[in-house]
Design a protein around this motif. Structure first.
Motif: not given
Length: 200
Positions: A1-9, A61-70
């Motif tokens: 996440s660019q808005r909240i770095p390391r958001k998932n942690l 598949l780990a870019q900030s612009s990567t869609p969720m489907l792939p």
């Protein structure tokens, strides 16, 4: 996440944000194969010992612009599950019961997908009628980001939106999607005020 770095942690109520989703998924006992797809060594190390399998997400598949489907398609290709359930860590208040009931909905209805939704504030939604006069829109829901279910067969040819999709409705208290610092502040306030109200 660019808005909240390391958001998932990031900490929410004394545990990493992603742990809320892991706990709900494990508690549901609904999965034959429970995986986390990530390019983060820190997240991979966090789940060591948990009943979770880590899939290394490739860089493309780990870019900030990567869609969720792939991302989902990549993970599903490494599993034999008939139903694929996407649980985004940014929805910490989704419950094990929500997971179970949404899966039951998809199985019972026999459609292609289920998406969790919540009702918007009623004074926010209008539709244009005769002579472009406004009138209140009815039966409107919005996706809340907590649950995305899809059959393996439909995932091969489509996504959550271009088949027969059913809505699993959740109350506002469980529908917060942490996308910004303000969302995180609200979630922390909800946790500090005691157990999350599971029905409102």
């Amino acid at each position: 996440s660019q808005r909240i770095p390391r958001k998932n942690l990031i900490d929410l109520g004394g545990k990493p944000l992603i742990q809320w989703t892991i706990d709900a998924a494990v508690e549901s006992a609904a999965f034959d194969d429970l995986v986390i797809t990530t390019d983060s060594v820190e997240i991979a190390n966090l789940v060591v010992g948990a009943p979770v399998r880590v899939i290394k997400r490739p860089e493309n598949l780990a870019q900030s612009s990567t869609p969720m489907l792939p991302v989902v398609q990549h993970a599903a290709a490494k599993s034999t599950a008939d139903i694929v359930v996407l649980l985004q860590p940014t929805s910490p208040f989704r419950t094990a019961e929500d997971i179970v009931l949404s899966i039951e909905l998809l199985k019972h209805k026999g459609g292609d997908a289920v998406i969790s939704v919540s009702a918007p504030q009623p004074d926010y939604c209008f539709e244009r009628g005769h002579a472009q006069r406004l009138r209140m829109a009815r039966n409107i829901v919005v996706a809340n980001g907590a649950l995305y279910l899809i059959t393996r067969d439909h995932l091969k040819i489509g996504d959550w939106y271009n088949g027969i999709t059913y809505a699993y409705e959740m109350p506002p208290s469980r529908s917060i999607d942490i996308d910004t610092e303000m969302d995180l502040t609200i979630a922390r306030a909800m946790v500090s005020n005691g157990p999350i109200n599971r029905s409102d």
